[in-house]
Design a protein around this motif. Structure first.
Motif, PDB file in Angstrom:
ATOM      1  N   ARG A   1      11.227  -0.880   6.303  1.00 41.59           N
ATOM      2  CA  ARG A   1       9.873  -0.420   6.662  1.00 41.59           C
ATOM      3  C   ARG A   1       9.655  -0.472   8.180  1.00 41.59           C
ATOM      4  NH1 ARG A   1       9.440   1.754   1.713  1.00 41.59           N
ATOM      5  NH2 ARG A   1       8.712   0.325   0.093  1.00 41.59           N
ATOM      6  N   LEU A   2      10.731  -0.270   8.929  1.00 36.77           N
ATOM      7  CA  LEU A   2      10.659  -0.363  10.388  1.00 36.77           C
ATOM      8  C   LEU A   2       9.608   0.563  10.982  1.00 36.77           C
ATOM      9  CD1 LEU A   2      11.771  -1.168  13.212  1.00 36.77           C
ATOM     10  CD2 LEU A   2      13.475   0.652  12.929  1.00 36.77           C
ATOM     11  N   ARG A   3       9.659   1.823  10.615  1.00 33.35           N
ATOM     12  CA  ARG A   3       8.789   2.818  11.247  1.00 33.35           C
ATOM     13  C   ARG A   3       7.312   2.604  10.931  1.00 33.35           C
ATOM     14  NH1 ARG A   3      13.535   3.712   9.931  1.00 33.35           N
ATOM     15  NH2 ARG A   3      15.023   4.880  11.208  1.00 33.35           N
ATOM     16  N   PRO A   4       6.938   2.374   9.673  1.00 33.48           N
ATOM     17  CA  PRO A   4       5.509   2.119   9.426  1.00 33.48           C
ATOM     18  C   PRO A   4       5.014   0.819  10.046  1.00 33.48           C
ATOM     19  CG  PRO A   4       6.784   1.796   7.411  1.00 33.48           C
ATOM     20  CD  PRO A   4       7.698   2.450   8.404  1.00 33.48           C
ATOM     21  N   VAL A   5       5.873  -0.202  10.081  1.00 37.91           N
ATOM     22  CA  VAL A   5       5.485  -1.446  10.757  1.00 37.91           C
ATOM     23  C   VAL A   5       5.196  -1.173  12.228  1.00 37.91           C
ATOM     24  CG1 VAL A   5       6.393  -3.650  11.613  1.00 37.91           C
ATOM     25  CG2 VAL A   5       6.584  -3.081   9.187  1.00 37.91           C
ATOM     26  N   LEU A   6       6.003  -0.322  12.851  1.00 37.30           N
ATOM     27  CA  LEU A   6       5.796   0.002  14.263  1.00 37.30           C
ATOM     28  C   LEU A   6       4.482   0.752  14.491  1.00 37.30           C
ATOM     29  CD1 LEU A   6       9.403   0.971  15.412  1.00 37.30           C
ATOM     30  CD2 LEU A   6       8.062  -1.027  16.113  1.00 37.30           C
ATOM     31  N   VAL A   7       4.087   1.588  13.541  1.00 39.14           N
ATOM     32  CA  VAL A   7       2.787   2.258  13.666  1.00 39.14           C
ATOM     33  C   VAL A   7       1.665   1.214  13.717  1.00 39.14           C
ATOM     34  CG1 VAL A   7       1.146   3.860  12.611  1.00 39.14           C
ATOM     35  CG2 VAL A   7       3.599   4.356  12.508  1.00 39.14           C
ATOM     36  N   LEU A   8       1.697   0.274  12.773  1.00 40.07           N
ATOM     37  CA  LEU A   8       0.675  -0.775  12.727  1.00 40.07           C
ATOM     38  C   LEU A   8       0.732  -1.651  13.975  1.00 40.07           C
ATOM     39  CD1 LEU A   8       0.803  -2.026   9.014  1.00 40.07           C
ATOM     40  CD2 LEU A   8      -0.573  -0.176   9.993  1.00 40.07           C
TER      41      LEU A   8
ATOM     42  N   ALA B   1       0.772   5.149   8.903  1.00 43.92           N
ATOM     43  CA  ALA B   1       1.980   4.329   8.761  1.00 43.92           C
ATOM     44  C   ALA B   1       2.719   4.689   7.477  1.00 43.92           C
ATOM     45  CB  ALA B   1       1.608   2.847   8.764  1.00 43.92           C
ATOM     46  N   CYS B   2       1.988   4.796   6.379  1.00 42.99           N
ATOM     47  CA  CYS B   2       2.618   5.162   5.111  1.00 42.99           C
ATOM     48  C   CYS B   2       3.159   6.591   5.169  1.00 42.99           C
ATOM     49  CB  CYS B   2       1.628   5.000   3.962  1.00 42.99           C
ATOM     50  SG  CYS B   2       1.246   3.267   3.581  1.00 42.99           S
ATOM     51  N   ALA B   3       2.450   7.475   5.842  1.00 41.38           N
ATOM     52  CA  ALA B   3       2.922   8.858   5.978  1.00 41.38           C
ATOM     53  C   ALA B   3       4.258   8.906   6.710  1.00 41.38           C
ATOM     54  CB  ALA B   3       1.881   9.694   6.715  1.00 41.38           C
ATOM     55  N   VAL B   4       4.405   8.101   7.742  1.00 41.46           N
ATOM     56  CA  VAL B   4       5.675   8.057   8.476  1.00 41.46           C
ATOM     57  C   VAL B   4       6.798   7.559   7.568  1.00 41.46           C
ATOM     58  CG1 VAL B   4       6.898   6.872  10.351  1.00 41.46           C
ATOM     59  CG2 VAL B   4       4.650   7.871  10.766  1.00 41.46           C
ATOM     60  N   GLU B   5       6.493   6.592   6.708  1.00 41.31           N
ATOM     61  CA  GLU B   5       7.515   6.112   5.772  1.00 41.31           C
ATOM     62  C   GLU B   5       7.849   7.173   4.728  1.00 41.31           C
ATOM     63  OE1 GLU B   5      10.188   3.038   4.221  1.00 41.31           O
ATOM     64  OE2 GLU B   5       9.430   3.777   6.144  1.00 41.31           O
TER      65      GLU B   5
ATOM     66  N   HIS C   1       0.804  -1.236   0.000  1.00 43.18           N
ATOM     67  CA  HIS C   1       0.000   0.000   0.000  1.00 43.18           C
ATOM     68  C   HIS C   1       0.831   1.276   0.000  1.00 43.18           C
ATOM     69  CE1 HIS C   1      -3.807  -2.136   0.559  1.00 43.18           C
ATOM     70  NE2 HIS C   1      -3.183  -2.908   1.434  1.00 43.18           N
ATOM     71  N   ILE C   2       2.146   1.164  -0.127  1.00 37.17           N
ATOM     72  CA  ILE C   2       3.007   2.335   0.071  1.00 37.17           C
ATOM     73  C   ILE C   2       2.710   3.480  -0.886  1.00 37.17           C
ATOM     74  CG2 ILE C   2       4.891   1.529  -1.427  1.00 37.17           C
ATOM     75  CD1 ILE C   2       5.225   3.346   1.962  1.00 37.17           C
TER      76      ILE C   2
ATOM     77  N   ASP D   1      -7.971  -1.803  15.376  1.00 35.35           N
ATOM     78  CA  ASP D   1      -7.776  -2.347  14.041  1.00 35.35           C
ATOM     79  C   ASP D   1      -6.636  -1.615  13.350  1.00 35.35           C
ATOM     80  OD1 ASP D   1      -7.889  -3.318  11.476  1.00 35.35           O
ATOM     81  OD2 ASP D   1     -10.025  -2.897  11.170  1.00 35.35           O
ATOM     82  N   MET D   2      -5.562  -2.326  13.050  1.00 32.26           N
ATOM     83  CA  MET D   2      -4.392  -1.673  12.469  1.00 32.26           C
ATOM     84  C   MET D   2      -4.669  -1.108  11.076  1.00 32.26           C
ATOM     85  SD  MET D   2      -1.806  -4.745  11.316  1.00 32.26           S
ATOM     86  CE  MET D   2      -1.685  -5.460  12.942  1.00 32.26           C
TER      87      MET D   2
END
Length: 298
Positions: free
Chosen positions: A45-52, A69-73, A16-17, A61-62
């Motif tokens: 993708r460490l940071r967006p994974v951490l958001v989820l 999450a994508c915005a952080v990436e 979904h990036i 619901d993640m």
């Protein structure tokens, strides 16, 4: 070791990036292509994974956290594009492919970074517009957006980048080195888990827990990066090694030596694991990440 849950969430981000990037007029298509080039070049993708993961950890619901999450990436990728420029670290390899400015030129790389940064906030604010009829969720999103903005800006990542540049070719104190790492790297990692916590409408106890975990993990992550710059494999890490030494940067290995640097990483990871110990399977992603860092420097 197989990092199943982490890889599952990473696959969601990879899928979904590009979904949330604002549409660009065809007359500006080169800008979009430059942004897309760096976003789809791979990465942990460490940071967006951490958001989820943090949103899920807090019981929500993640999928609802995916735009953030994508915005952080997008923000993280913008910072890499700018870091790689000749005026900064002057790198020609990132994530195993030529850096953005090597493909599109310095001016377009600057603008691609600007485009990703601004797109990140457009994405988060567009998501907020969906929750005007749900005040509680809207407040959670406002808090998440603020956390990202604060940690990515002049009181976080940008401050760390400035301090890092100004410390080149100088004798850096241990206190200043921690300041650089905590802001340059740990700040956005902490922002990711706190954004996920806010999106998950977490209580104060879980927010504090995730903040502490993020600070430990963020600092450990940067020290490991410093170590791998000294003794890592370029093929595995996807960028050139020896860059810090070439630019006379202040790093953990240069100040503490390799063995003491590794000991500090293990200390931080022990603290992070202890924080998550009561949560067992609920903390699977967090535990996988600390295990991964241990593996990298064993």
């Amino acid at each position: 070791m197989e990092y199943r849950e982490y890889n599952r969430l990473k696959a969601i981000i990879d899928e979904h990036i590009l979904d949330f990037l604002p549409e660009v007029d065809h007359k500006s298509i080169t800008l979009y292509e430059a942004m897309k080039y760096s976003l789809t070049a791979g990465g942990k993708r460490l940071r967006p994974v951490l958001v989820l993961a943090a949103c899920d950890f807090c019981g929500s619901d993640m999928k609802e956290a995916l735009p953030f999450a994508c915005a952080v990436e997008y923000i993280h990728t913008y910072s890499l594009i700018h870091d790689d420029l000749p005026a900064m670290d002057d790198d020609d390899l990132r994530r195993g492919v030529p850096t953005n400015h090597k493909v599109y030129g310095e001016a377009m790389a600057l603008l691609a970074g600007d485009g990703l940064l601004n797109s990140a906030f457009e994405v988060m604010q567009k998501d907020m517009l969906l929750y005007f009829d749900d005040v509680d969720k809207l407040k959670c999103r406002l808090k998440a957006c603020y956390e990202v903005a604060r940690c990515a800006g002049i009181r976080g990542m940008v401050a760390g980048q400035v301090a890092d540049m100004e410390a080149e070719n100088k004798q850096c104190s241990k206190e200043m080195l921690d300041y650089i790492h905590i802001n340059k790297t740990a700040a956005l990692i902490t922002a990711a888990v706190l954004a996920g916590a806010h999106l998950g409408c977490a209580d104060e106890q879980k927010r504090q827990l995730l903040a502490s975990w993020g600070e430990d993990m963020g600092l450990a992550f940067q020290i490991v990066d410093d170590i791998l710059d000294v003794c890592g494999d370029e093929q595995e890490i996807g960028k050139k090694t020896g860059v810090d030494l070439k630019q006379n940067k202040s790093t953990y290995p240069s100040i503490y030596g390799l063995e003491e640097s590794k000991a500090r990483v293990f200390e931080l990871l022990d603290e992070a694991d202890e924080l998550m110990a009561p949560y067992y399977d609920e903390a699977e992603v967090f535990n996988e990440l600390t295990a991964d860092l241990r593996d990298k420097i064993k």
